[in-house]
Design a protein around this motif. Structure first.
Motif, PDB file in Angstrom:
ATOM      1  N   LEU A  88     -36.537  17.579   4.498  1.00  0.00           N
ATOM      2  CA  LEU A  88     -37.436  16.543   3.983  1.00  0.00           C
ATOM      3  C   LEU A  88     -37.112  15.193   4.599  1.00  0.00           C
ATOM      4  N   GLY A  89     -35.811  14.935   4.780  1.00  0.00           N
ATOM      5  CA  GLY A  89     -35.424  13.690   5.426  1.00  0.00           C
ATOM      6  C   GLY A  89     -35.893  13.638   6.867  1.00  0.00           C
ATOM      7  N   ALA A  90     -35.849  14.764   7.567  1.00  0.00           N
ATOM      8  CA  ALA A  90     -36.343  14.806   8.945  1.00  0.00           C
ATOM      9  C   ALA A  90     -37.845  14.531   8.992  1.00  0.00           C
ATOM     10  N   ALA A  91     -38.585  15.124   8.049  1.00  0.00           N
ATOM     11  CA  ALA A  91     -40.029  14.867   7.991  1.00  0.00           C
ATOM     12  C   ALA A  91     -40.309  13.410   7.649  1.00  0.00           C
ATOM     13  N   TYR A  92     -39.491  12.866   6.741  1.00  0.00           N
ATOM     14  CA  TYR A  92     -39.644  11.454   6.370  1.00  0.00           C
ATOM     15  C   TYR A  92     -39.376  10.551   7.569  1.00  0.00           C
ATOM     16  N   TYR A  93     -38.305  10.822   8.289  1.00  0.00           N
ATOM     17  CA  TYR A  93     -37.978  10.012   9.461  1.00  0.00           C
ATOM     18  C   TYR A  93     -39.082  10.107  10.518  1.00  0.00           C
ATOM     19  N   ALA A  94     -39.610  11.335  10.728  1.00  0.00           N
ATOM     20  CA  ALA A  94     -40.682  11.512  11.713  1.00  0.00           C
ATOM     21  C   ALA A  94     -41.921  10.728  11.310  1.00  0.00           C
ATOM     22  N   THR A  95     -42.226  10.711  10.010  1.00  0.00           N
ATOM     23  CA  THR A  95     -43.427  10.011   9.537  1.00  0.00           C
ATOM     24  C   THR A  95     -43.307   8.506   9.724  1.00  0.00           C
ATOM     25  N   VAL A  96     -42.184   7.931   9.276  1.00  0.00           N
ATOM     26  CA  VAL A  96     -42.051   6.472   9.378  1.00  0.00           C
ATOM     27  C   VAL A  96     -41.857   6.045  10.824  1.00  0.00           C
ATOM     28  N   THR A  97     -41.311   6.920  11.659  1.00  0.00           N
ATOM     29  CA  THR A  97     -41.113   6.563  13.066  1.00  0.00           C
ATOM     30  C   THR A  97     -42.433   6.593  13.826  1.00  0.00           C
ATOM     31  N   LEU A  98     -43.202   7.666  13.652  1.00  0.00           N
ATOM     32  CA  LEU A  98     -44.476   7.772  14.376  1.00  0.00           C
ATOM     33  C   LEU A  98     -45.465   6.703  13.931  1.00  0.00           C
ATOM     34  N   SER A  99     -45.404   6.330  12.669  1.00  0.00           N
ATOM     35  CA  SER A  99     -46.312   5.286  12.173  1.00  0.00           C
ATOM     36  C   SER A  99     -45.783   3.890  12.450  1.00  0.00           C
ATOM     37  N   THR A 100     -44.654   3.786  13.163  1.00  0.00           N
ATOM     38  CA  THR A 100     -44.012   2.510  13.531  1.00  0.00           C
ATOM     39  C   THR A 100     -43.601   1.699  12.313  1.00  0.00           C
ATOM     40  N   THR A 101     -43.389   2.369  11.175  1.00  0.00           N
ATOM     41  CA  THR A 101     -42.920   1.638   9.982  1.00  0.00           C
ATOM     42  C   THR A 101     -41.440   1.317  10.113  1.00  0.00           C
TER      43      THR A 101
END
Length: 369
Positions: A88-101
């Motif tokens: 879940l942390g990997a998915a979270y990191y991927a989401t905030v990284t790809l969205s440039t958050t």
């Protein structure tokens, strides 16, 4: 070089920009309003909903790939909230990284993870943004492209045919016109029913959605520059109003109207129609002839069905035919058109053909490919 000349030279190298530059503010407004009612023939474009779903799946695929990359290299990342990076942390990191958050609570700390971020995650981030932003850009581009197509179509339409009503009569009229060699792009359909407009567009015709008794609807169909107008509405009173409106917009176009009742023919002639066809009376006469002589009815039906058996055709007299009798021609001549008069082939005035005449003949139909 002046400031006004510089953008003109730039747009000269790009057709789309040149077309947009040529649109004045008034013309652009007209094309925008016309775009809401003018339906151009489809050019094999993907439906908008299908485009959005496809881009959404692509974005989810990029997100899934990024999540898997981070998960496989989870030992090189530090999670400030947990001891280790979970899926879940990997998915979270991927989401905030790809969205440039980029909240910074999960960060790459090992050299391998940082190298992966540089070479893999960053390109995936750019791809993700291209997919999301590209959807918006494609919608804006498609809208601009549609307005440019409408502007070009409106500027090029000359001497075309406007068919008002895409019911049974209108469709049969268009089939006959196409059989006589009229190109599809020279036919414009006007109908108040959205389903009829969509059908005409799918059949390859430019269609205008609107009430044909209103001059602005007929103006969108460029009726003022048309050569022929066919009024094939369902009601006779509607046909009269449409004919009046059409004749006010154009004085040179030939207007042919179909009505149901004979008593409405004089009214349509006064409204500006050049020729009025009474559909109910014509059908009744054909039925009567078919009952009295079935063979005569068969021949008449054959003549009325273009491209099958025998066809009625109007053509100009050739130089070799000028000065000869209609009976000497290879084609079976039934009438001679001289000026605005139609002469029977037995009329003494039509005994000798002139070069400016036109002849109406019965000939063997040429089967369409």
């Amino acid at each position: 070089m002046s400031d006004e000349q510089q953008p003109r030279r730039r747009t000269a190298r790009f057709p789309l920009l040149r077309s947009l530059w040529s649109l004045s503010s008034a013309e652009a407004k007209d094309d925008t309003e016309a775009g809401r009612s003018i339906v151009l023939p489809a050019q094999g474009m993907t439906p908008p909903l299908q485009q959005v779903l496809r881009r959404l799946l692509m974005a989810l695929a990029v997100l899934a790939v990024t999540t898997l990359i981070v998960w496989f290299e989870r030992d090189g990342y530090r999670d400030n909230a947990h001891d280790e990076v979970t899926f879940l942390g990997a998915a979270y990191y991927a989401t905030v990284t790809l969205s440039t958050t980029g909240y910074g609570d999960i960060t790459p700390v090992s050299d391998g993870a940082r190298l992966t971020n540089i070479l893999v995650i960053t390109p995936l981030r750019v791809l993700f943004l291209i997919i999301l932003v590209g959807t918006t850009l494609e919608v804006l581009t498609a809208r601009t492209r549609h307005q440019v197509r409408i502007h070009r179509w409106r500027s090029r339409m000359r001497d075309h045919v406007v068919v008002i009503g895409y019911g049974t009569k209108g469709r049969r009229t268009i089939e006959t016109l196409i059989g006589q060699g009229v190109p599809r792009e020279q036919i414009v359909v006007v109908d108040p029913q959205k389903t009829a407009v969509d059908t005409a567009s799918s059949d390859g015709f430019v269609a205008v959605h609107g009430d044909a008794t209103r001059s602005d609807t007929l103006t969108r169909a460029e009726l003022q520059r048309a050569a022929r107008v066919v009024v094939a509405t369902q009601r006779d009173d509607t046909a009269a109003l449409v004919t009046l409106t059409a004749r006010q917009l154009t004085r040179h176009a030939s207007i042919v109207v179909a009505v149901r009742e004979d008593e409405n023919v004089p009214l349509l002639k006064q409204s500006g129609a050049d020729l009025v066809i009474t559909s109910s009376s014509s059908a009744g006469r054909l039925l009567g002839m078919s009952m009295a002589s079935p063979h005569v009815g068969t021949i008449l039906e054959d003549l009325l069905t273009y491209g099958s058996g025998l066809d009625l055709d109007e053509r100009p007299v050739t130089r070799s035919e000028a000065g000869r009798s209609p009976r000497e021609l290879e084609d079976l001549v039934v009438a001679v058109v001289r000026g605005h008069r139609v002469l029977h082939y037995t009329d003494p005035q039509a005994a000798t053909l002139e070069l400016t005449d036109r002849v109406i003949t019965i000939r063997q139909a040429v089967p369409s490919d």
